[in-house]
Motif scaffolding. Structure first.
Motif, PDB file in Angstrom:
ATOM      1  N   MET A  43       0.825  -1.210   0.000  1.00  0.00           N
ATOM      2  CA  MET A  43       0.000   0.000   0.000  1.00  0.00           C
ATOM      3  C   MET A  43       0.861   1.262   0.000  1.00  0.00           C
ATOM      4  O   MET A  43       0.537   2.258  -0.656  1.00  0.00           O
ATOM      5  N   ALA A  44       1.988   1.228   0.716  1.00  0.00           N
ATOM      6  CA  ALA A  44       2.830   2.425   0.848  1.00  0.00           C
ATOM      7  C   ALA A  44       3.400   2.894  -0.483  1.00  0.00           C
ATOM      8  O   ALA A  44       3.840   4.042  -0.601  1.00  0.00           O
ATOM      9  N   THR A  45       3.396   1.997  -1.507  1.00  0.00           N
ATOM     10  CA  THR A  45       3.991   2.367  -2.790  1.00  0.00           C
ATOM     11  C   THR A  45       2.970   2.991  -3.746  1.00  0.00           C
ATOM     12  O   THR A  45       3.333   3.417  -4.831  1.00  0.00           O
ATOM     13  N   LEU A  46       1.704   3.064  -3.333  1.00  0.00           N
ATOM     14  CA  LEU A  46       0.706   3.708  -4.200  1.00  0.00           C
ATOM     15  C   LEU A  46       0.843   5.228  -4.084  1.00  0.00           C
ATOM     16  O   LEU A  46       1.254   5.734  -3.036  1.00  0.00           O
ATOM     17  N   PRO A  47       0.477   5.945  -5.155  1.00  0.00           N
ATOM     18  CA  PRO A  47       0.623   7.400  -5.128  1.00  0.00           C
ATOM     19  C   PRO A  47      -0.061   8.016  -3.906  1.00  0.00           C
ATOM     20  O   PRO A  47      -1.197   7.674  -3.588  1.00  0.00           O
ATOM     21  N   GLY A  48       0.649   8.863  -3.204  1.00  0.00           N
ATOM     22  CA  GLY A  48       0.079   9.565  -2.051  1.00  0.00           C
ATOM     23  C   GLY A  48      -0.001   8.752  -0.780  1.00  0.00           C
ATOM     24  O   GLY A  48      -0.470   9.246   0.253  1.00  0.00           O
ATOM     25  N   MET A  49       0.462   7.480  -0.821  1.00  0.00           N
ATOM     26  CA  MET A  49       0.226   6.616   0.347  1.00  0.00           C
ATOM     27  C   MET A  49       1.421   6.482   1.300  1.00  0.00           C
ATOM     28  O   MET A  49       1.246   6.099   2.444  1.00  0.00           O
ATOM     29  N   TRP A  50       2.628   6.759   0.835  1.00  0.00           N
ATOM     30  CA  TRP A  50       3.768   6.640   1.762  1.00  0.00           C
ATOM     31  C   TRP A  50       3.544   7.483   3.021  1.00  0.00           C
ATOM     32  O   TRP A  50       3.779   7.033   4.140  1.00  0.00           O
ATOM     33  N   SER A  51       3.024   8.677   2.833  1.00  0.00           N
ATOM     34  CA  SER A  51       2.895   9.611   3.959  1.00  0.00           C
ATOM     35  C   SER A  51       1.786   9.205   4.934  1.00  0.00           C
ATOM     36  O   SER A  51       1.699   9.766   6.021  1.00  0.00           O
ATOM     37  N   ARG A  52       0.937   8.238   4.547  1.00  0.00           N
ATOM     38  CA  ARG A  52      -0.146   7.864   5.463  1.00  0.00           C
ATOM     39  C   ARG A  52      -0.200   6.357   5.747  1.00  0.00           C
ATOM     40  O   ARG A  52      -1.242   5.843   6.155  1.00  0.00           O
ATOM     41  N   THR A  53       0.912   5.656   5.516  1.00  0.00           N
ATOM     42  CA  THR A  53       0.909   4.201   5.726  1.00  0.00           C
ATOM     43  C   THR A  53       1.993   3.760   6.706  1.00  0.00           C
ATOM     44  O   THR A  53       3.137   4.208   6.619  1.00  0.00           O
ATOM     45  N   ILE A  54       1.606   2.878   7.610  1.00  0.00           N
ATOM     46  CA  ILE A  54       2.569   2.166   8.458  1.00  0.00           C
ATOM     47  C   ILE A  54       2.602   0.727   7.941  1.00  0.00           C
ATOM     48  O   ILE A  54       1.587   0.034   7.966  1.00  0.00           O
ATOM     49  N   THR A  55       3.761   0.293   7.435  1.00  0.00           N
ATOM     50  CA  THR A  55       3.893  -1.057   6.883  1.00  0.00           C
ATOM     51  C   THR A  55       4.560  -1.951   7.922  1.00  0.00           C
ATOM     52  O   THR A  55       5.598  -1.582   8.480  1.00  0.00           O
ATOM     53  N   LEU A  56       3.959  -3.102   8.148  1.00  0.00           N
ATOM     54  CA  LEU A  56       4.477  -4.012   9.169  1.00  0.00           C
ATOM     55  C   LEU A  56       5.001  -5.287   8.523  1.00  0.00           C
ATOM     56  O   LEU A  56       4.347  -5.871   7.657  1.00  0.00           O
ATOM     57  N   LYS A  57       6.194  -5.701   8.961  1.00  0.00           N
ATOM     58  CA  LYS A  57       6.840  -6.895   8.399  1.00  0.00           C
ATOM     59  C   LYS A  57       7.308  -7.795   9.535  1.00  0.00           C
ATOM     60  O   LYS A  57       7.475  -7.338  10.669  1.00  0.00           O
ATOM     61  N   SER A  58       7.596  -9.034   9.177  1.00  0.00           N
ATOM     62  CA  SER A  58       7.926 -10.018  10.202  1.00  0.00           C
ATOM     63  C   SER A  58       9.123 -10.874   9.819  1.00  0.00           C
ATOM     64  O   SER A  58       9.111 -11.550   8.789  1.00  0.00           O
ATOM     65  N   PHE A  59      10.138 -10.866  10.661  1.00  0.00           N
ATOM     66  CA  PHE A  59      11.271 -11.767  10.501  1.00  0.00           C
ATOM     67  C   PHE A  59      10.804 -13.215  10.690  1.00  0.00           C
ATOM     68  O   PHE A  59      11.232 -14.124   9.991  1.00  0.00           O
TER      69      PHE A  59
END
Ligand code: GLN
Length: 391
Positions: A216-232
């Motif tokens: 989602m963070a890579t869509l236009p305008g979305m970096w500034s409003r997205t928290i991306t969560l990842k897991s080791f």
């Protein structure tokens, strides 16, 4: 002091997490555990060696609150190599005690009492619990088989003046749905229009078999409003290390860290060094992981189909949802009890993933993050299930 339960009202409603219940029952009945999602194999030896080495080299005190610099640098380099992201390892990455803590920290850091969070059901069971801890209010949008796609009209209808967050999990646990471009664009439009934050739980991003994972963070305008969560844990098959991370611009990272500094403060230092070594393995490791899981998915889906289930093959994750109704049980709890006690296989009844458990009554979730011999043993046991008379 009285001996009745002292669990606060906010949390008492959630009872025991379904994963603890069914792993205990699996052990008690000597069942093959396809319930709780954890691999029965080890992650990369490079990570274990690097963690050992870090312990012997004296990396045994508190890590910096946001994470060991070597790990945050490795995460930033990996995001760049895998997806072209340009993130600042100092200001945009926070290492957490698994993604579960990142979810809690995001909720506790972002929500004011009464703020609403849109959640797609069936949902991971920590979502409602952490929203409740934060004093937020969950609004659910149900996804249904086949496909478990996102109904954008239903999301639009769920937005209110109190909506603050859309919590999106893709690839999705437990349904295996991978959000399409149309779904992502629709949600992004709503987020921009109503000034919402998206929490994107992408812990299964390297386990995609059909469709393509897009952040989602890579869509236009979305970096500034997205928290991306990842897991080791998910990507490197070591759930016991409890390492995850949140990636977000500084104004959202501030919210995550505001809570994280008082929840975990910092994560096990030598294990963060181990995680950095694992991430350095890069593309070859990820493609091998994907191939191995694809083979496991196909094997278990075939076995479930042969046993008589209605199978909803997942596009991603290491879970598969099935319709158990051919076997004649009224509820998924009753079916899973029969399965663990009489057939010797543990699965997860998904009732606790729905606001109204009855919505999950016909479904059962199996995990396939297991070695082939274990999946073969499960398949042999599942073949003993009896389809109910008249079906
Ligand atoms: N994520 C794992 C699952 O969905 C379980 C994690 C846990 O036990 N809390 O099965």
């Amino acid at each position: 002091m009285s001996s009745h339960s002292h669990v606060c009202d906010r949390l008492a409603v959630f009872g025991e997490t379904v994963f603890a219940t069914w792993s205990r029952l699996a052990a008690q009945h000597g069942a093959v555990n396809l319930g709780q999602g954890f691999p029965d194999f080890d992650g990369p030896p490079e990570a274990i060696d690097a963690a050992h080495h870090a312990m012997r080299a004296g990396h045994n005190q508190y890590a910096p609150m946001p994470g060991v610099p070597a790990l945050r640098d490795a995460i930033a380099a990996d995001l760049h190599a895998q997806g072209g992201w340009q993130v600042d390892a100092n200001t945009d990455i926070t290492v957490t005690a698994g993604c579960t803590e990142a979810i809690a920290a995001s909720m506790l850091g972002l929500l004011n009492p009464g703020d609403e969070v849109i959640v797609f059901e069936p949902y991971y069971d920590s979502y409602p619990a952490t929203i409740a801890m934060a004093g937020g209010v969950m609004r659910t949008v149900t996804t249904r088989p086949p496909g478990f796609g996102i109904d954008l009209d239903a999301v639009r209808a769920a937005v209110s003046p109190r909506t603050r967050v859309i919590l999106l999990n893709t690839p999705h646990n437990p349904t295996g749905h991978v959000a399409t471009m149309a779904e992502l664009r629709g949600l992004a439009d709503l987020a921009v229009k109503h000034d919402l934050v998206v929490i994107a739980d992408e812990v299964y991003d390297h386990m995609v078999y059909d469709g393509v994972h897009v952040s989602m963070a890579t869509l236009p305008g979305m970096w500034s409003r997205t928290i991306t969560l990842k897991s080791f844990a998910k990507t490197f098959s070591m759930t016991g290390w409890k390492i995850g991370w949140a990636v977000a611009p500084p104004h959202l990272t501030a919210a995550v860290r505001a809570a994280h500094q008082f929840l975990a403060y910092a994560i096990a230092t030598p294990l963060q060094h181990g995680a950095a070594a694992a991430i350095a393995l890069g593309t070859d490791y990820y493609s091998q992981l994907q191939q191995d899981y694809l083979a496991r998915r196909d094997m278990l889906c075939d076995a479930l189909h042969a046993a008589g289930f209605g199978v909803h093959p997942p596009e991603g994750t290491y879970f598969v949802m099935c319709d158990h109704t051919p076997f004649g049980f009224e509820t998924s709890e009753a079916f899973c009890t029969h399965l663990v006690e009489d057939i010797g296989v543990a699965a997860i009844p998904p009732g606790s993933f729905y606001a109204d458990p009855a919505d999950g009554r016909d479904l059962v979730r199996f995990a396939f993050c297991k070695t082939m011999p274990v999946l073969e043993e499960a398949a042999a046991r599942l073949s003993r299930l009896q389809v109910a008379a008249g079906r």
